[in-house]
Design an enzyme around this catalytic site. Structure first.
Site, PDB file in Angstrom:
ATOM      1  N   PHE A  49      39.014  59.385  -7.981  1.00 49.07           N
ATOM      2  CA  PHE A  49      39.431  59.553  -9.369  1.00 49.07           C
ATOM      3  C   PHE A  49      39.647  61.029  -9.684  1.00 49.07           C
ATOM      4  O   PHE A  49      38.798  61.865  -9.434  1.00 49.07           O
ATOM      5  CB  PHE A  49      38.373  58.969 -10.313  1.00 49.07           C
ATOM      6  CG  PHE A  49      38.686  59.146 -11.764  1.00 49.07           C
ATOM      7  CD1 PHE A  49      39.772  58.494 -12.352  1.00 49.07           C
ATOM      8  CD2 PHE A  49      37.915  59.978 -12.564  1.00 49.07           C
ATOM      9  CE1 PHE A  49      40.071  58.669 -13.697  1.00 49.07           C
ATOM     10  CE2 PHE A  49      38.202  60.162 -13.906  1.00 49.07           C
ATOM     11  CZ  PHE A  49      39.290  59.496 -14.478  1.00 49.07           C
ATOM     12  N   GLN A  50      40.809  61.346 -10.207  1.00 51.23           N
ATOM     13  CA  GLN A  50      41.219  62.696 -10.581  1.00 51.23           C
ATOM     14  C   GLN A  50      41.181  63.673  -9.404  1.00 51.23           C
ATOM     15  O   GLN A  50      40.971  64.883  -9.589  1.00 51.23           O
ATOM     16  CB  GLN A  50      40.395  63.229 -11.759  1.00 51.23           C
ATOM     17  CG  GLN A  50      40.700  62.483 -13.067  1.00 51.23           C
ATOM     18  CD  GLN A  50      40.149  63.176 -14.299  1.00 51.23           C
ATOM     19  OE1 GLN A  50      39.152  63.893 -14.224  1.00 51.23           O
ATOM     20  NE2 GLN A  50      40.782  62.940 -15.438  1.00 51.23           N
ATOM     21  N   LYS A  54      32.726  69.673  -6.436  1.00 51.18           N
ATOM     22  CA  LYS A  54      31.586  69.456  -7.327  1.00 51.18           C
ATOM     23  C   LYS A  54      30.267  69.635  -6.601  1.00 51.18           C
ATOM     24  O   LYS A  54      29.297  70.166  -7.172  1.00 51.18           O
ATOM     25  CB  LYS A  54      31.683  68.065  -7.943  1.00 51.18           C
ATOM     26  CG  LYS A  54      30.829  67.888  -9.202  1.00 51.18           C
ATOM     27  CD  LYS A  54      31.196  66.606  -9.936  1.00 51.18           C
ATOM     28  CE  LYS A  54      30.430  66.489 -11.248  1.00 51.18           C
ATOM     29  NZ  LYS A  54      30.808  65.275 -12.014  1.00 51.18           N
ATOM     30  N   MET A  70      69.698  78.768 -27.186  1.00 52.54           N
ATOM     31  CA  MET A  70      70.366  79.375 -26.036  1.00 52.54           C
ATOM     32  C   MET A  70      71.194  78.351 -25.273  1.00 52.54           C
ATOM     33  O   MET A  70      72.320  78.646 -24.831  1.00 52.54           O
ATOM     34  CB  MET A  70      69.340  80.028 -25.106  1.00 52.54           C
ATOM     35  CG  MET A  70      69.973  80.821 -23.975  1.00 52.54           C
ATOM     36  SD  MET A  70      70.993  82.193 -24.550  1.00 52.54           S
ATOM     37  CE  MET A  70      69.754  83.426 -24.910  1.00 52.54           C
TER      38      MET A  70
END
Length: 577
Positions: free
Chosen positions: A129-130, A179, A492
């Protein structure tokens, strides 16, 4: 836990104490002199944020509303302070949201260290996850990056990160910390990095090359200096001024070099590039010696390389060897720190004047004034122009403000007409051209230079890309001034569509919200101006305010920015209309 220090050979060195990797990050940042961090927390970086909470009296964390905003704020902070900007984010989408800011910092040579959290080491490569390979993703847009998987690596890698980010040609570095490494304990000690084997960030200028450069300058009849941001990054403003005045050489600037020499210096002849001033663009192809100082011959500066300064002897002063001969062949290349190089060059330069040559620039300016500048600053038309807004800011600020511009027509107008007395006053996204840059960058700029007025000049399109950072302004109370030049277009792109695509305005007209109401929703004082008679007082009120202030100025919908070098054309083909 506070780290105690021991006296060793007259220097304070940290004692070896067992702490977590997350706490080690805090001590490393403090050792590098960091006081402000921009970021957004999440699961994979939570241990670091937990330690940051404990260090909140020493490290000020600014919670931006988006990770991209954190990188641009760190850039703004770095650009005005001269220090390394720091941003933090979690893994996965948090990390990938940093990529635009990293790319912007890389191409604009902004020193920045980004720290991202990552899933634990044992989950790497498992599509956890992530989990995202941010090291692989960010490799092309960073000066260096590294993934830390053990706590014991943290001090050495962070020390290297700051050294690499700030040394030589500055740039962004990303450190990804798993982590488990944040939780692990380690024996902490910290030594600042002062060198890395095989990495030579500052070449030594060659005496022969300096001599050849001096000879060319002394013999030149029509010399032209073009300086870039390297002068500012190298703290060489005084040396630039000394060279310009001693040799009497007209000097022009790239947009990132603006403010290194005061705008009203008599030898400052304006901006080069696609929307630069008429004289320095046209006369680039008439000079006999072109002295490039801390600039990289970007395509927006050179136009068609086949026709760029072919008659001139090119002297290129540059710190990055990769820039030499990359776009424009140098007749004399002076590698090294531009401040040191100019210090060594100056005694070899003859006192000189080039009055007739300088007069050619004045003639071109008068032509540009009649056809372009007069209409921009003193228009006869009913609607407000962007140029007259910038002119009012110049008057109200005494030319002392830091101007932070976004990307588009307003950017070119701001760079053309903003006046500066002090260096580090023009902050914009140059090489990448990042819409959404200005609002968060202005937050960082104000925090990096709290004693200066900071004015963000933004188009209505770019403003909405990072409008959520009004929440950061509300929460922090940072007193930035925000000016949105609203023409209800992506201006622009619309200009190009008008000039080169037969006015097919494909997906460029904007239906905008009530910007004033939105600003007031964030408790920011706000005003809208659509009449010329109201502009002066509104700008003066904004500049006098001690708090954040939002000013929307409704400008002409279909004004164009001139002069303009058409894409792929020679700088000699610059158009005044």
């Amino acid at each position: 836990m506070e780290l105690k220090t021991l006296k060793k050979e007259g220097k304070a060195t940290p004692t070896r104490l067992k702490i977590t990797g997350a706490e080690a990050v805090m001590h490393c940042l403090l050792a590098e002199g960091v006081d402000t961090i921009y970021g957004y927390p999440g699961g994979a970086i939570m241990p670091i944020y937990d330690e940051l909470y404990k260090f909140r009296d020493k490290l000020h964390h600014v919670l931006t509303r988006h990770e991209q905003g954190a990188t641009h704020a760190a850039q703004g902070y770095a650009r005005v302070s001269g220090r390394v900007g720091v941003a933090m984010a979690t893994s996965g989408p948090g990390a990938t949201n940093l990529v635009t800011g990293l790319a912007d910092a890389q191409i604009d040579s902004t020193p920045m260290v980004c720290i991202t959290g990552q899933v634990p080491r044992h989950l790497l490569g498992s599509d956890a996850f992530q989990e995202t390979d941010i090291v692989g993703i960010s490799t092309p847009v960073t000066k260096w990056n590294y993934q830390i998987t053990h706590a014991e690596e943290i001090p050495e890698i962070i020390a290297k990160a700051f050294f690499i980010a700030r040394s030589g040609r500055p740039g962004p570095v990303l450190i990804d910390i798993t982590k488990n490494a944040q939780f692990e304990e380690m024996d902490f000690s910290y030594d600042k990095c002062t060198g890395i084997r095989s990495y030579k960030p500052v070449p030594k200028a060659d005496d022969f090359c300096l001599g050849e450069a001096a000879k060319a300058i002394n013999q030149a009849k029509k010399p032209l200096i073009v300086w870039g941001q390297g002068i500012i990054l190298g703290h060489a403003e005084n040396e630039l001024k000394a060279l310009v005045e001693k040799a009497g050489i007209p000097a022009a600037w790239t947009i990132l070099g603006a403010s290194a020499l005061p705008s009203e210096h008599p030898l400052n002849v304006g901006m080069v590039g696609m929307h630069g001033n008429y004289g320095p663009n046209v006369l680039t192809n008439e000079c006999d010696v072109l002295i490039a100082l801390g600039m990289r011959f970007d395509d927006r500066v050179t136009g068609n390389l086949d026709t760029y300064a072919k008659q001139a002897k090119v002297l290129h002063f540059e710190i990055d060897p990769a820039e030499i001969d990359k776009n424009v062949k140098a007749d004399v290349a002076v590698l090294g720190d531009v401040k040191e190089s100019l210090e060594r060059l100056l005694p070899m330069i003859d006192k000189n004047e080039h009055k007739e040559w300088l007069g050619a620039f004045h003639e071109k300016y008068e032509e540009e004034f009649k056809q372009v500048i007069k209409n921009d600053l003193h228009p006869e038309k009913t609607g407000l122009t962007m140029g007259e807004v910038i002119e009012e800011i110049n008057k109200a600020s005494g030319q002392e403000a830091v101007i932070v511009s976004d990307v588009g027509q307003h950017q070119m107008i701001a760079c053309r007409y903003a006046k500066f007395k002090a260096s580090k006053s023009n902050i914009t996204s140059g090489g990448l051209g990042t819409m959404g840059f200005a609002l968060p960058a202005a937050i960082g700029a104000k925090m990096g230079a709290p004693d200066r007025d900071v004015v963000a000049v933004i188009g209505d399109g770019g403003y909405q890309m990072t409008i959520q950072e009004l929440g950061t302004i509300f929460q922090t109370g940072v007193p930035v001034k925000i000016v949105v030049l609203n023409n209800n277009f992506l201006g622009m792109v619309r200009q190009w569509q008008q000039l080169f695509f037969d006015k097919r305005y494909a997906s460029t007209e904007l239906t905008n919200p009530d910007f004033v109401t939105i600003a007031k929703g964030y408790h920011i004082e706000a005003r809208r101006v659509s009449e010329r008679g109201d502009l002066k007082a509104a700008v003066e009120d904004m500049m006098a305010s001690k708090e954040a202030f939002f000013l929307e100025v409704c400008v002409e919908k279909e004004d164009n920015v001139f002069p303009m070098v058409p894409s792929g054309a020679s700088v000699s083909d610059i158009r005044l209309s």
